[in-house]
Enzyme design. Structure first.
Site, mmCIF file in Angstrom:
data_model
loop_
_atom_site.group_PDB
_atom_site.id
_atom_site.type_symbol
_atom_site.label_atom_id
_atom_site.label_comp_id
_atom_site.label_asym_id
_atom_site.label_seq_id
_atom_site.Cartn_x
_atom_site.Cartn_y
_atom_site.Cartn_z
ATOM 1 N N ARG A 73 1.131 -1.112 -0.186
ATOM 2 C CA ARG A 73 0.140 -0.152 -0.198
ATOM 3 C C ARG A 73 0.969 1.509 -0.096
ATOM 4 O O ARG A 73 0.363 1.943 -0.929
ATOM 5 C CB ARG A 73 -0.956 -0.500 1.277
ATOM 6 C CG ARG A 73 -2.314 -0.445 0.964
ATOM 7 C CD ARG A 73 -3.730 0.135 1.781
ATOM 8 N NE ARG A 73 -4.278 1.565 1.751
ATOM 9 C CZ ARG A 73 -4.243 1.813 3.262
ATOM 10 N NH1 ARG A 73 -4.911 1.145 3.646
ATOM 11 N NH2 ARG A 73 -4.939 3.090 3.123
ATOM 12 N N ASP A 78 2.590 5.837 -2.385
ATOM 13 C CA ASP A 78 3.469 6.984 -3.145
ATOM 14 C C ASP A 78 3.561 7.418 -4.157
ATOM 15 O O ASP A 78 3.423 8.449 -4.908
ATOM 16 C CB ASP A 78 4.895 6.110 -2.414
ATOM 17 C CG ASP A 78 6.516 7.236 -2.979
ATOM 18 O OD1 ASP A 78 5.623 8.687 -2.462
ATOM 19 O OD2 ASP A 78 7.182 7.239 -3.088
ATOM 20 N N VAL A 81 0.761 9.449 -6.044
ATOM 21 C CA VAL A 81 0.728 10.588 -6.216
ATOM 22 C C VAL A 81 1.300 11.372 -6.576
ATOM 23 O O VAL A 81 1.531 12.099 -7.792
ATOM 24 C CB VAL A 81 0.954 11.539 -4.363
ATOM 25 C CG1 VAL A 81 0.098 12.176 -4.160
ATOM 26 C CG2 VAL A 81 -1.124 10.249 -4.298
ATOM 27 N N ASP A 85 8.902 9.084 -4.998
ATOM 28 C CA ASP A 85 10.461 9.779 -4.397
ATOM 29 C C ASP A 85 9.851 9.122 -2.801
ATOM 30 O O ASP A 85 11.075 10.116 -2.130
ATOM 31 C CB ASP A 85 9.803 10.874 -4.920
ATOM 32 C CG ASP A 85 8.579 11.552 -4.221
ATOM 33 O OD1 ASP A 85 7.718 11.079 -3.926
ATOM 34 O OD2 ASP A 85 8.606 12.871 -4.377
ATOM 35 N N SER A 87 8.034 10.434 -1.100
ATOM 36 C CA SER A 87 7.186 11.140 0.145
ATOM 37 C C SER A 87 6.526 10.831 0.485
ATOM 38 O O SER A 87 5.835 11.790 1.641
ATOM 39 C CB SER A 87 6.463 12.495 -1.289
ATOM 40 O OG SER A 87 5.994 11.861 -2.009
ATOM 41 N N PRO A 169 -8.113 6.793 -5.763
ATOM 42 C CA PRO A 169 -9.341 6.675 -5.844
ATOM 43 C C PRO A 169 -10.306 5.312 -4.226
ATOM 44 O O PRO A 169 -9.139 4.890 -3.775
ATOM 45 C CB PRO A 169 -9.386 5.438 -6.733
ATOM 46 C CG PRO A 169 -8.251 4.914 -6.948
ATOM 47 C CD PRO A 169 -6.684 6.196 -6.288
ATOM 48 N N HIS A 199 -4.313 -7.531 -3.609
ATOM 49 C CA HIS A 199 -5.878 -7.853 -2.959
ATOM 50 C C HIS A 199 -5.473 -9.467 -2.120
ATOM 51 O O HIS A 199 -6.768 -9.628 -2.151
ATOM 52 C CB HIS A 199 -7.228 -7.239 -3.364
ATOM 53 C CG HIS A 199 -6.698 -5.671 -3.506
ATOM 54 N ND1 HIS A 199 -7.844 -4.963 -4.149
ATOM 55 C CD2 HIS A 199 -5.953 -4.444 -2.944
ATOM 56 C CE1 HIS A 199 -7.603 -3.647 -4.519
ATOM 57 N NE2 HIS A 199 -6.837 -3.704 -3.044
#
Ligand SMILES: *[C@@H]1O[C@H](CO)[C@@H](O)[C@H](O)[C@H]1NC(C)=O
Ligand SMILES: *[C@@H]1O[C@H](CO)[C@@H](O)[C@H](O)[C@H]1NC(C)=O
Ligand SMILES: *[C@@H]1O[C@H](CO)[C@@H](O)[C@H](O)[C@H]1NC(C)=O
Length: 342
Positions: A73, A78, A81, A85, A87, A169, A199
């Site tokens: 996840r 990461d 978005v 990197d 973030s 989403p 999943h």
């Protein structure tokens, strides 16, 4: 018509996979990003980093197998978005990525801190948090039952978290919207069906599936595409309303995997048998291409695992920073500017 469509997808899959496995550095079919195999070995900066990480992942996994879905996840959150990197790992200043509603319940940060500490003690200042995350995810999935695969490395860490609003989403997204999101990141339907295979393990909160259980699409009826036995089981675990003060129950999204956290292709058979827990998973049967790929993966682990190796690398190359861009963080939670050397 149906057979032709499916045939194309599968032939394409075969070509992509053969190329991926036989060409050194795995560049065919992957976007050119500057990432390479064994970056730290080639660069002679931390030749054994993959061994160090693997060892740490094994220590953690032995204690808590849920690190596998947690790391997957994190990678997904990461990469989708601002790009891969690291973030998502930043704590300060207020990180809109970490705070986004879809990212509540993210875990695994402490685990990344521990690996980073070990890696820094061996090879100070050279291995990025973004690479650590990708490698650790690969190793954790391997321990869960998937074969290992080469991960391209050479990422550098971002200097800031995303300032833009974060729009991952929700689990009730439509198939078309989900596919558009993947396409906007350079991924296709094959990558989407493959990556949703994550999943095969893990859990979700009842609130994300209540609509499927009681009021699908405003119909006041359950989702007709859910197997009746599964529906009864889930309704039992997830009452229509939780009482005040009661926490929203967790349900496993694949009860065979459950607390064992095994990773295999059983997810795809569940989708074919109308036994997917999350709505987005059951929607894989809503187009011909995605149905054919689902069928192919349900039929054998081999195709799925090869495609998994490829699509994980493809997702892992979204928006990466290489060369002199970004930095190598000393602490994955802080940019170096926020963490000056004392
Ligand atoms: C949901 O309901 C709308 C309006 O009634 C309908 O157009 C749409 O096709 C439905 N979606 C699904 C997935 O059944
Ligand atoms: C996948 O793993 C689960 C849990 O260990 C097991 O019950 C199931 O039989 C496996 N499925 C396949 C297709 O290997
Ligand atoms: C080693 O790392 C530096 C900095 O990222 C990069 O510019 C250089 O190309 C790398 N060398 C090799 C052999 O990969």
């Amino acid at each position: 018509m149906r057979r032709d469509g499916g045939g194309c997808v599968l032939v394409l899959l075969a070509i992509v996979l053969i190329s991926y496995l036989s060409v050194s550095n795995a560049q065919v079919g992957l976007p050119k990003t500057g990432l390479v195999r064994q970056f730290y070995k080639k660069n002679d900066t931390c030749a054994d980093v993959e061994e160090f990480i693997k060892h740490q992942v094994k220590l953690f996994w032995t204690k808590d197998r849920s690190i596998t879905p947690k790391l997957l996840r994190l990678v997904y959150s990461d990469c989708f978005v601002t790009g891969c990197d690291a973030s998502i790992l930043l704590d300060k200043p207020d990180n809109p990525e970490k705070k986004a509603p879809q990212n509540i319940g993210l875990g695994g940060f402490v685990f990344i801190d521990q690996i980073k500490k070990v890696v820094e003690s061996r090879c100070p200042g050279v291995v990025s948090c973004a690479d650590i995350l990708m490698l650790a995810a690969r190793d954790a999935v391997h321990l869960a039952g998937a074969p290992s695969y080469p991960v391209l490395t050479g990422r550098r860490d971002g200097l800031q978290s995303s300032a833009a609003s974060v729009d991952l989403p929700s689990p009730s997204i439509s198939f078309d919207d989900a596919l558009s999101l993947f396409e906007s990141k350079g991924l296709n339907v094959l990558d989407m069906v493959t990556l949703l295979g994550a999943h095969t393990m893990g859990s979700t909160r009842c609130r994300y599936i209540l609509d499927r259980l009681y009021n699908f699409n405003g119909s006041k009826k359950p989702d007709p595409s859910m197997d009746k036995t599964l529906l009864d089981e889930l309704r039992n675990k997830c009452p229509p309303k939780t009482r005040k003060g009661q926490t929203d129950p967790l349900v496993f999204i694949n009860k065979n995997s459950g607390t064992k956290y095994t990773f295999n292709n059983s997810y795809y058979s569940h989708v074919l048998n109308k036994q997917a827990v999350l709505g987005i998973d059951q929607l894989l049967l809503s187009t011909e291409d995605s149905t054919d790929i689902t069928q192919e993966f349900a039929d054998g682990f081999e195709d799925f695992r090869r495609s998994w190796a490829f699509s994980m690398n493809k997702m892992g190359s979204i928006g990466v920073l290489t060369g002199t861009k970004g930095e190598i963080r000393r602490n994955c939670r802080l940019t170096n500017a926020d963490n000056p050397i004392q």
